[in-house]
Structure formats: structure tokens, C-alpha cells
Scaffold this active site. Structure first.
Site, PDB file in Angstrom:
ATOM      1  N   GLY A 208     -10.212   0.469   5.272  1.00  0.00           N
ATOM      2  CA  GLY A 208      -9.478   0.886   6.463  1.00  0.00           C
ATOM      3  C   GLY A 208      -9.556  -0.199   7.521  1.00  0.00           C
TER       4      GLY A 208
ATOM      5  CG  HIS B 289      -1.187 -12.420   9.508  1.00  0.00           C
ATOM      6  ND1 HIS B 289      -1.303 -11.841   8.263  1.00  0.00           N
ATOM      7  CD2 HIS B 289      -1.221 -11.387  10.394  1.00  0.00           C
ATOM      8  CE1 HIS B 289      -1.412 -10.531   8.376  1.00  0.00           C
ATOM      9  NE2 HIS B 289      -1.359 -10.222   9.663  1.00  0.00           N
ATOM     10  CB  THR B 290       2.788 -16.019   6.058  1.00  0.00           C
ATOM     11  OG1 THR B 290       3.212 -15.906   4.689  1.00  0.00           O
ATOM     12  CG2 THR B 290       2.974 -17.470   6.513  1.00  0.00           C
TER      13      THR B 290
ATOM     14  CD  GLU C 133      -2.732   1.240   2.511  1.00  0.00           C
ATOM     15  OE1 GLU C 133      -3.394   2.262   2.758  1.00  0.00           O
ATOM     16  OE2 GLU C 133      -2.806   0.198   3.192  1.00  0.00           O
TER      17      GLU C 133
ATOM     18  CB  VAL D  55     -10.643 -20.183  -0.094  1.00  0.00           C
ATOM     19  CG1 VAL D  55     -11.727 -20.063  -1.154  1.00  0.00           C
ATOM     20  CG2 VAL D  55     -11.254 -20.330   1.290  1.00  0.00           C
TER      21      VAL D  55
ATOM     22  CG  HIS E 275      -7.606   4.068   0.897  1.00  0.00           C
ATOM     23  ND1 HIS E 275      -6.879   3.572   1.937  1.00  0.00           N
ATOM     24  CD2 HIS E 275      -7.741   5.398   1.127  1.00  0.00           C
ATOM     25  CE1 HIS E 275      -6.581   4.556   2.777  1.00  0.00           C
ATOM     26  NE2 HIS E 275      -7.108   5.670   2.305  1.00  0.00           N
TER      27      HIS E 275
ATOM     28  CD  GLU F 196      -3.097  -6.244  11.961  1.00  0.00           C
ATOM     29  OE1 GLU F 196      -2.922  -6.841  10.892  1.00  0.00           O
ATOM     30  OE2 GLU F 196      -2.857  -6.786  13.070  1.00  0.00           O
TER      31      GLU F 196
ATOM     32  CG  ASN G 136       2.410  -9.175   5.868  1.00  0.00           C
ATOM     33  OD1 ASN G 136       3.451  -8.527   5.999  1.00  0.00           O
ATOM     34  ND2 ASN G 136       1.449  -8.794   5.043  1.00  0.00           N
TER      35      ASN G 136
ATOM     36  CG  ASP H 167      -7.323  -5.235   8.292  1.00  0.00           C
ATOM     37  OD1 ASP H 167      -6.175  -5.101   8.724  1.00  0.00           O
ATOM     38  OD2 ASP H 167      -7.772  -4.596   7.324  1.00  0.00           O
TER      39      ASP H 167
END
Length: 455
Positions: free
Chosen positions: A112, A342-343, A88, A429, A176, A266, A292, A440
Site C-alpha cells: 500500500g 516519473h518514468t 493493478e 540498476v 495484495h 499520488e 507515470n 511511491d
């Protein structure tokens, strides 16, 4: 994988029983509107050629700190496609903002970290949340789900809490632009190893961490009403504008810490190295941080661990021993008690305390993320349960094996000198409806569930 199937089912039942008893949660500071564009390879290739292929490819190798011209935008998109990783950047050029508006979008969504988490925690889990919304336009307000989601409002000197739809604001819409691509997406011979997105942030409130007067002037009263807090939205700050916002953030942290309220940061990709260093400096004032591999690598860089940073980005799946080494270094330097990594394919938590509830909260978060990927939108806890039939990531078997060999991991838990290492393989998935908000969803679900299960 049968063992994990059983652990997933048990974790879901435990979470469903515990989450309704969670107290109020404070969410600050960033909310916006996401204009989601599903990329078309022919369209994107044409735009790259018109903007100058060589210039665009230059920025696909190394991201600029901000988007000032069209090749920065298109190069950033290619950077994400090539790696299958999210990024981002703030769009400061008005010509590029107009270009994005004219390029258009396929749908508008809540955006957001605060907006996404408010809709999940309040609108899906039914947990009361108090959210900071920088600008409450009619469109922004209507993107909030029904449920116990509140914003502060001062009327005749009295602080009240109302749903955003009842705020009666007519403020700006902060947009955004989200450029999504599926696994296998190919342009100019560059093929995406997995689905993800690139974000161009085009608003002037969140990048400057605008904090509403209702929050500034009444924060002590707001803090008295909450039991947990999640802080986010610091990623667009720069060395030129961070000083004032950080002074206010540290004041908020001091008030929350005095009341013993656990606070989660976060993390998000933060291009400015000065801001990253400052985040590391104040991380000890947080209970928890979620990140991450891209974000963890960027933190290792400012700690002088360049080789470790490169190692975190060198393999797929991400080398778990490198992850644990980086987490340990971060905990040692900052004193933060909970680090949640987290990955794609697995999660790891390093905590200074122990208990099965840590692993179970990661399992619940993985189910919530899989449900979001599978369904596009999660409506209730029953929808989270619909992800139980999503297969567990088979590639995580090797990751688990390495952690077993190194740390004696058993059913996803190992005791380490710092406390506990918790690991879970995630559910994958095959064709997700969207990737926006997955991180998030993961972090907020895991943090809130852990404290709910701890009782």
C-alpha cells in the site's frame, strides 16, 4: 554525465541537511500486505494453457476493469510483461482469490502506498508521520519499521498517537498479490522489455476506501499537527462506490487547504473512467500530483486527448515533448501547481514556481529509488548515498537534448510560461532486487524533499 554526477552529489548533501527539519506528514489512506511472487516462465505458461490460451491472450491486449476469472488475472500479468509496465486490478471473485493463495508467494512485505511511504519517510528518513492504516492486524503492524510512525488511537475519549506495533489491534490482514518479473522474462514468445510487476488486490477495505473512525471523527485535530500531506489509494474506487469516499476526501482537503498545508496526490492506475474524471475535477484542491506514463495517458483520455494518450505509450523512452504537452494541459485544466512525472529513465516536474530545489529534490528521489532497487531495502540516508555509484541512464541523453532544443534546458532547469520545467536523468540498476514501491519511493521523496529544501 559528469555534470549530473556532481549535481547528484550536491543534491544528496542538501537533502541530508534539510530532511531532519521537515515537520509531521499525514499519509492516507491505503495500507496492506504485499505477497510477492517471482514468476517462473514454465509455471506461468502451464497456467495459461490450462486456463485457455486464447482467452488469456485476449486480456493481455486490453485489461478488464476488474478480475472476475482466472484468465483476467493471467491476461493482466501478460499485459504487464508485454509492455514492461505496472498495472493493478481489484480481484472481486473469491475463487480467483483462493487460486492466488494456493499459487503462493516468495515473501511478505509492507504494501500500500501509505505503508511503503510511512516506512520510508518515518523508518528511513526519521520524519514523523501520521498514517491511516485501514486494518491493523498483528502481521500488518509488525511490517512497520521502528521510528516516528504513528497511528491515531482513541482511549476514553482522548486522541493519542502510537506506533502501529503498540496499537494492540487484532484486525484483518489485507493481502495484495504482486507478480514480479525481470527484464527479458519470456513466456509464449512475449518478452519483457524491462522488469516490473502486476498486482492483484484482494481486500475489501482499500477498494472501498474505508476510513477509520479515528480519522473521520478527529481529522481537524490531526490536521492541526501536520505540515505536509500525501493522499493515495483512490485507484480501486468505482462509479458504484466512489460518492461517499469522495465526499469525505473533499472534506479532508477543505480542512487541509484552510490550514495552508501542501497536499500531494499520488496517482495510480485507475481503471474506472468515472473515478478518473472525478479525480481530475478535484485535482485543483491538491498542491501536487505524481504519475507515470500509463497514469498520465489515462488522464489524457478522460480529457479527450486520445492521440496524445496514445503518443505517451508509443515510444521507449517516453517522448518527453508529449509528456510536457500533457502536463501543461493537465495544469491548465486543473490549476494544480506541481506535476511530477516519473518514468523508467527520467523524471520531469512542471511547477508554477521556480528554484533549483525542485530539480535537486528529483535528484534525491532518483537516488532513493536506485538505492531501493539496488539494495532491496533502504535502512537509512547513508544507504541512499550508496546509489551514487549507480550509472546515470545514458538513454536519457537524447531526452535531455530534445528538451534543451525545445525549452532551452540548462542543468536540468528551464523557465516556461507556467513557471519552471525541471528534468533529471535517473540512475538505472541493471538487476534490481525488486520494483515494488519504487514509484511511491520516488514521489514521496521528491515531494517531501522539495518542501524541506524550500525551507
Amino acid at each position: 554525465m559528469l555534470m549530473w554526477d556532481g549535481l547528484y552529489s550536491r543534491a544528496l548533501e542538501r537533502a541530508k541537511g534539510a530532511l531532519p527539519g521537515t515537520g509531521r506528514i499525514l499519509l492516507a489512506y491505503n495500507t496492506n500486505i504485499d505477497a510477492v511472487k517471482y514468476l517462473d516462465p514454465h509455471d506461468l505458461e502451464g497456467r495459461i494453457e490450462r486456463a485457455g490460451r486464447d482467452e488469456v491472450l485476449r486480456y493481455s491486449e486490453e485489461l478488464p476493469d476488474r478480475i472476475r476469472e482466472i484468465p483476467h488475472l493471467l491476461g493482466g500479468i501478460l499485459w504487464s510483461i508485454k509492455r514492461g509496465k505496472a498495472a493493478e486490478l481489484f480481484v472481486e471473485n473469491m475463487h480467483v482469490r483462493q487460486y492466488m493463495r494456493e499459487w503462493g508467494w516468495n515473501e511478505l512485505r509492507m504494501g500500500g502506498q501509505v505503508g511503503i511511504m510511512a516506512n520510508l519517510l518515518g523508518g528511513v528518513y526519521g520524519i514523523p508521520v501520521i498514517a491511516h492504516v485501514p486494518q491493523i492486524s498483528e502481521l500488518q503492524a509488525n511490517l512497520f519499521k521502528d521510528g516516528p510512525i504513528y497511528v491515531p488511537k482513541v482511549e476514553k475519549g482522548i486522541l493519542k498517537f502510537v506506533h502501529p506495533k503498540e496499537f494492540s489491534g487484532d484486525e484483518e490482514s489485507l493481502t495484495h498479490y504482486i507478480y514480479e518479473f525481470p527484464r527479458g522474462f519470456e513466456v509464449l514468445g512475449i518478452r519483457a522489455p524491462r522488469e516490473n510487476r502486476f498486482i492483484g488486490s484482494a481486500d475489501d477495505y482499500n477498494p472501498n476506501l474505508y476510513i477509520r473512525p479515528e480519522f473521520r471523527e478527529n481529522f481537524e485535530e490531526i490536521a492541526e499537527m501536520v505540515q505536509l500531506a500525501i493522499i493515495s489509494g483512490l485507484q480501486a474506487l468505482t462509479k458504484e462506490n466512489y460518492a461517499g469516499p469522495f465526499e469525505e476526501i473533499e472534506r479532508h482537503l477543505e480542512i487541509l487547504n484552510e490550514r495552508g498545508i501542501p497536499v500531494h496526490l499520488e496517482f495510480a492506475f485507475t481503471p474506472d473512467e468515472t473515478v478518473r474524471r472525478k479525480l481530475v475535477d478535484i485535482l485543483g484542491k491538491f498542491t501536487s500530483v505524481g504519475l507515470n506514463e500509463v497514469e498520465l495517458a489515462s488522464v489524457m483520455e478522460v480529457l479527450g486527448e486520445k492521440e496524445l494518450a496514445e503518443l505517451l505509450l508509443a515510444h521507449d523512452p517516453v517522448d518527453p515533448l508529449a509528456v510536457v504537452e500533457a502536463m501543461r494541459k493537465l495544469a491548465e485544466v486543473t490549476g494544480v501547481r506541481r506535476i511530477h512525472f516519473h518514468t523508467y529513465g527520467y523524471y520531469i516536474a512542471l511547477t508554477s514556481y521556480t528554484g533549483e530545489h525542485i530539480r535537486d529534490s528529483l535528484l534525491f528521489a532518483a537516488l532513493a529509488a536506485a538505492a531501493k532497487a539496488k539494495l532491496g531495502d533502504v535502512r537509512n540516508l547513508e544507504d541512499v548515498g550508496r546509489a551514487l555509484d549507480v550509472p546515470v541512464n545514458e538513454k536519457a541523453v537524447d531526452v535531455e537534448g530534445r528538451l534543451k532544443e525545445e525549452f532551452g534546458l540548462k542543468e536540468g532547469i528551464a523557465r516556461v510560461e507556467e513557471g519552471q520545467l525541471s528534468f533529471v536523468p535517473t540512475k538505472i540498476v541493471a538487476r534490481p532486487k525488486s520494483t515494488v514501491g519504487i514509484g511511491d519511493t520516488i514521489s514521496s521523496s521528491a515531494f517531501v524533499c522539495e518542501f524541506a529544501l524550500r525551507g
